[in-house]
Design a protein around this motif. Sequence first.
Motif, short mmCIF file in Angstrom:
data_model
loop_
_atom_site.label_atom_id
_atom_site.label_comp_id
_atom_site.label_asym_id
_atom_site.label_seq_id
_atom_site.Cartn_x
_atom_site.Cartn_y
_atom_site.Cartn_z
N ALA A 41 0.82 -1.21 0.00
CA ALA A 41 0.00 0.00 0.00
C ALA A 41 0.86 1.26 0.00
O ALA A 41 0.56 2.24 -0.70
N THR A 42 1.95 1.24 0.77
CA THR A 42 2.84 2.40 0.81
C THR A 42 3.53 2.60 -0.53
O THR A 42 3.66 3.73 -1.02
N ARG A 43 3.96 1.50 -1.14
CA ARG A 43 4.60 1.61 -2.46
C ARG A 43 3.63 2.18 -3.49
O ARG A 43 3.99 3.05 -4.30
N THR A 44 2.37 1.71 -3.45
CA THR A 44 1.36 2.22 -4.37
C THR A 44 1.17 3.72 -4.19
O THR A 44 1.07 4.47 -5.17
N ARG A 45 1.13 4.15 -2.93
CA ARG A 45 0.95 5.59 -2.66
C ARG A 45 2.14 6.39 -3.17
O ARG A 45 1.96 7.45 -3.79
N LEU A 46 3.36 5.90 -2.93
CA LEU A 46 4.54 6.63 -3.37
C LEU A 46 4.63 6.69 -4.90
O LEU A 46 5.03 7.71 -5.46
N VAL A 47 4.25 5.61 -5.57
CA VAL A 47 4.23 5.61 -7.04
C VAL A 47 3.23 6.64 -7.54
O VAL A 47 3.51 7.41 -8.48
N ARG A 48 2.04 6.69 -6.91
CA ARG A 48 1.02 7.65 -7.32
C ARG A 48 1.50 9.08 -7.11
O ARG A 48 1.29 9.96 -7.96
N GLU A 49 2.18 9.32 -5.98
CA GLU A 49 2.69 10.67 -5.71
C GLU A 49 3.73 11.09 -6.74
O GLU A 49 3.76 12.24 -7.18
N ALA A 50 4.60 10.14 -7.11
CA ALA A 50 5.62 10.45 -8.12
C ALA A 50 4.96 10.76 -9.47
O ALA A 50 5.37 11.69 -10.17
N LYS A 51 3.94 9.99 -9.82
CA LYS A 51 3.24 10.24 -11.08
C LYS A 51 2.52 11.58 -11.04
O LYS A 51 2.53 12.34 -12.02
N ASP A 52 1.88 11.88 -9.92
CA ASP A 52 1.18 13.17 -9.78
C ASP A 52 2.15 14.33 -9.91
O ASP A 52 1.77 15.42 -10.37
N ALA A 53 3.41 14.10 -9.47
CA ALA A 53 4.43 15.14 -9.58
C ALA A 53 5.04 15.20 -10.98
O ALA A 53 5.91 16.04 -11.24
N GLY A 54 4.59 14.32 -11.87
CA GLY A 54 5.09 14.32 -13.24
C GLY A 54 6.41 13.62 -13.43
O GLY A 54 7.06 13.79 -14.47
N ASP A 55 6.85 12.80 -12.45
CA ASP A 55 8.14 12.11 -12.54
C ASP A 55 7.89 10.63 -12.80
O ASP A 55 7.91 9.80 -11.89
N ALA A 56 7.68 10.29 -14.08
CA ALA A 56 7.37 8.91 -14.44
C ALA A 56 8.55 7.98 -14.18
O ALA A 56 8.37 6.83 -13.79
N ALA A 57 9.79 8.48 -14.38
CA ALA A 57 10.97 7.64 -14.15
C ALA A 57 11.09 7.27 -12.68
O ALA A 57 11.38 6.12 -12.33
N LEU A 58 10.85 8.22 -11.79
CA LEU A 58 10.90 7.93 -10.35
C LEU A 58 9.80 6.96 -9.96
O LEU A 58 10.02 6.02 -9.18
N ALA A 59 8.61 7.14 -10.53
CA ALA A 59 7.50 6.24 -10.24
C ALA A 59 7.85 4.82 -10.65
O ALA A 59 7.55 3.86 -9.92
N GLU A 60 8.53 4.66 -11.78
CA GLU A 60 8.91 3.33 -12.25
C GLU A 60 9.94 2.70 -11.32
O GLU A 60 9.88 1.51 -11.01
N ARG A 61 10.92 3.50 -10.86
CA ARG A 61 11.95 2.97 -9.96
C ARG A 61 11.33 2.53 -8.63
O ARG A 61 11.66 1.47 -8.10
N ILE A 62 10.43 3.35 -8.10
CA ILE A 62 9.78 2.99 -6.84
C ILE A 62 8.93 1.73 -7.03
O ILE A 62 8.92 0.84 -6.18
N GLY A 63 8.23 1.65 -8.15
CA GLY A 63 7.39 0.48 -8.42
C GLY A 63 8.19 -0.80 -8.53
O GLY A 63 7.65 -1.89 -8.33
N GLY A 64 9.50 -0.67 -8.84
CA GLY A 64 10.34 -1.85 -8.97
C GLY A 64 10.93 -2.34 -7.66
O GLY A 64 11.56 -3.40 -7.63
N LEU A 65 10.72 -1.61 -6.58
CA LEU A 65 11.25 -2.04 -5.28
C LEU A 65 10.47 -3.24 -4.77
O LEU A 65 9.23 -3.25 -4.80
#
Length: 298
Positions: free
Chosen positions: A20-44
């Motif tokens: 759940a925390t990873r999902t939230r952090l990925v969503r926050e990164a996407k909302d901030a417009g940082d797709a690369a960061l969202a992908e890296r977090i999603g891979g953890l």
Amino acid sequence: MDFSNAARELYGVEPGDFVATRTRLVREAKDAGDAALAERIGGLRRPTVSAWAVNLLARSAAGDLGRLLDVGDELRSAWGSGGGGLGGLEERRARAVDGLLRAAESLAAEAGHPLRDQALREVEDTLQAATVDADVAAEVREGTLSRPRSHTGFVPAGFPVAPGGGKPRTETKKGRREKKEPEERPRRRAGEERPRERTAKRDDPARARRAAALRERAADAEREFARREEEAASARDAADRASAEVGRLRRELDRVAADRDAAVRKAERAEQARDRADETVRRARRKAADAERDAPGG
């Protein structure tokens, strides 16, 4: 938010809150417009229980853990300079590891995730590896492990045994060979193994193979659990999105129905106005006809 802070936050939560925390952090990164960061977090990956326990030590017992890692720095330096003073360092390492194992056991139990024997062994292996491998030490200090770490043996490759190791030395005194008394060692708890006893057990090939097989099965089970949990989290996310879409469609339907009702009412009023106008026209025509008849010469 950067990747380092996101990873540290993610690996600081309890295992059940990881997805759940990873999902939230990925969503926050996407909302901030940082797709690369969202992908890296999603891979953890979700940590095993033993890796989570080591991460817990990095946060809740950072001082004791730091002292162990400092001993590791000294050990590696001693190995590199010929092994002087290894005996005292080995004893300090053993005491530090034992203390951290007790701390990990206590902290995990307080968090509602008591450590089983296998997890405790993996915590110990990781702590030992951190004193041998500087890269593992950096990972342990950061507190973002997803899997336990291990190291073959307790010294770097090419340094087979600690200088001065083995049985206590003997020396000649008055024509007799007498065993030199070793330095006083810390008193062991009842049933506690000496570091060399633990090392001997690990060095037993059959025991090592069985332990490796058990660790592999445990790791497979952890990976399967993590995969199932991720599938469940993904299904929950899909259900939430579907529920949100149903709600949106219902609101849209209500709006369209309201527009339809308003249009129907407007049409009814228009029809009533038309009927009144038609009646007015008929009355006017009748009056005009009556006026023509009443006119002279009509």
